[in-house]
Design a protein around this motif. Structure first.
Motif, PDB file in Angstrom:
ATOM      1  N   ASP A  68      -8.212   7.391   1.193  1.00 62.46           N
ATOM      2  CA  ASP A  68      -8.141   6.302   0.712  1.00 62.46           C
ATOM      3  C   ASP A  68      -9.360   5.500   0.893  1.00 62.46           C
ATOM      4  O   ASP A  68      -9.813   5.140   2.030  1.00 62.46           O
ATOM      5  N   TYR A  99       2.217   1.817  -3.520  1.00 64.28           N
ATOM      6  CA  TYR A  99       1.168   2.080  -4.439  1.00 64.28           C
ATOM      7  C   TYR A  99       0.816   3.553  -4.157  1.00 64.28           C
ATOM      8  O   TYR A  99       0.689   4.475  -5.206  1.00 64.28           O
ATOM      9  N   PRO A 140       0.753  -1.112  -0.073  1.00 61.08           N
ATOM     10  CA  PRO A 140       0.007  -0.065  -0.035  1.00 61.08           C
ATOM     11  C   PRO A 140       0.771   1.178  -0.039  1.00 61.08           C
ATOM     12  O   PRO A 140       0.553   2.263  -0.799  1.00 61.08           O
ATOM     13  N   GLY A 180     -10.436   2.414   0.066  1.00 61.81           N
ATOM     14  CA  GLY A 180     -10.267   1.377   0.549  1.00 61.81           C
ATOM     15  C   GLY A 180     -10.051   1.155   2.166  1.00 61.81           C
ATOM     16  O   GLY A 180     -10.254   0.154   2.465  1.00 61.81           O
ATOM     17  N   ASP A 181      -9.842   2.287   2.884  1.00 63.79           N
ATOM     18  CA  ASP A 181      -9.738   2.396   4.205  1.00 63.79           C
ATOM     19  C   ASP A 181     -11.282   2.443   4.950  1.00 63.79           C
ATOM     20  O   ASP A 181     -11.657   3.506   4.736  1.00 63.79           O
ATOM     21  N   ASP A 208      -6.784  -5.200  -3.415  1.00 63.95           N
ATOM     22  CA  ASP A 208      -7.308  -3.885  -2.909  1.00 63.95           C
ATOM     23  C   ASP A 208      -8.460  -3.560  -3.397  1.00 63.95           C
ATOM     24  O   ASP A 208      -9.343  -2.580  -2.963  1.00 63.95           O
ATOM     25  N   CYS A 237      -6.144  -0.554  -9.237  1.00 67.24           N
ATOM     26  CA  CYS A 237      -5.882  -1.037  -7.862  1.00 67.24           C
ATOM     27  C   CYS A 237      -5.093  -2.582  -7.915  1.00 67.24           C
ATOM     28  O   CYS A 237      -5.393  -3.230  -8.909  1.00 67.24           O
ATOM     29  N   GLU A 238      -4.325  -2.573  -6.982  1.00 67.86           N
ATOM     30  CA  GLU A 238      -3.782  -4.035  -6.915  1.00 67.86           C
ATOM     31  C   GLU A 238      -4.818  -4.971  -6.424  1.00 67.86           C
ATOM     32  O   GLU A 238      -5.919  -4.702  -5.985  1.00 67.86           O
TER      33      GLU A 238
END
Length: 241
Positions: A101, A7, A4, A103-104, A133, A129-130
């Protein structure tokens, strides 16, 4: 696979180094060729009384365009360098900007606590995104939406990979703007067309509408035509009401 931190740093350096002029970034096409083409897909589904979030706002080109059509628009991006540039490019303050973020889940919940239910516009974020994620990103989006919000998501189709590979491996090298993206280690990932709706379903969202709409880039082919990448879109949310 990037951590993270790697990234986030890749995006920070990309936006730090990106040129200032309009259209200087590979995907920074005129809004009439991007959100303007998407508008008829999401307008019937978005509650105009809710705040609208441009997720992955970058330099804010689309955020400012959306702000002319909705009463409160917030551009959010993982990279602080991006939101700082977006704010600098918006001297009249037609929109708001915030580093986030998505994704948090705690961060997404915090924004929802501030704004309440909201609509989300997202273009070309999931495929960057990975793999690990992607589900957290969509879970964060679901948190932002709450009960009444909807998300419009436009993502590269599987067929875009062939177009991008052809550009990246051309004998003369990739186009300069694509080369800048690749040079920062930001390589579009493979997301199966059939997998994208599944991410939203797994996050407890229902897909209300979907279709195909190419994403227009700021690079041109030998004939002077803007290079377009095959893409799919969907609208999702928790409630049809």
């Amino acid at each position: 696979m990037k951590t993270p931190q790697e990234y986030e740093q890749a995006w920070e350096t990309f936006w730090h180094d990106a040129p200032d002029e309009a259209g200087g970034v590979f995907w920074d096409s005129d809004p009439s060729l991007s959100a303007g083409r998407h508008q008829s897909h999401f307008t019937p589904w978005f509650d105009p009384g809710l705040p609208l979030v441009d997720l992955g706002c970058g330099n804010g080109t689309l955020t400012r365009w959306l702000a002319g059509r909705y009463p409160r628009v917030l551009g959010v991006d993982l990279a602080r360098a991006a939101v700082e540039r977006a704010a600098r490019d918006d001297p009249r303050g037609v929109a708001e900007y915030r580093q986030l973020d998505a994704g948090d889940l705690a961060a997404a919940a915090g924004l929802h606590a501030d704004l309440g239910d909201m609509n989300v516009y997202m273009r070309g974020v999931l495929h960057q995104c990975e793999p690990a994620d992607r589900a957290p990103l969509v879970a964060g989006i679901a948190e932002l939406l709450g009960e009444r919000g909807r998300v419009f998501a436009a993502e590269l189709a599987e067929a875009a990979k062939g177009v991008l590979m052809g550009l990246a491996t051309a004998p003369q090298g990739p186009p300069a703007k694509l080369g800048a993206v690749l040079g920062h280690g930001l390589v579009p990932g493979d997301v199966a067309d059939a997998a994208v709706p599944g991410y939203f379903a797994d996050a407890g969202l229902k897909v209300f509408a979907r279709g195909e709409q190419a994403l227009v880039t700021t690079e041109f082919d030998a004939g002077g035509n803007a290079i377009e990448l095959p893409a799919n879109w969907l609208v999702a949310g928790r409630s049809e009401v």
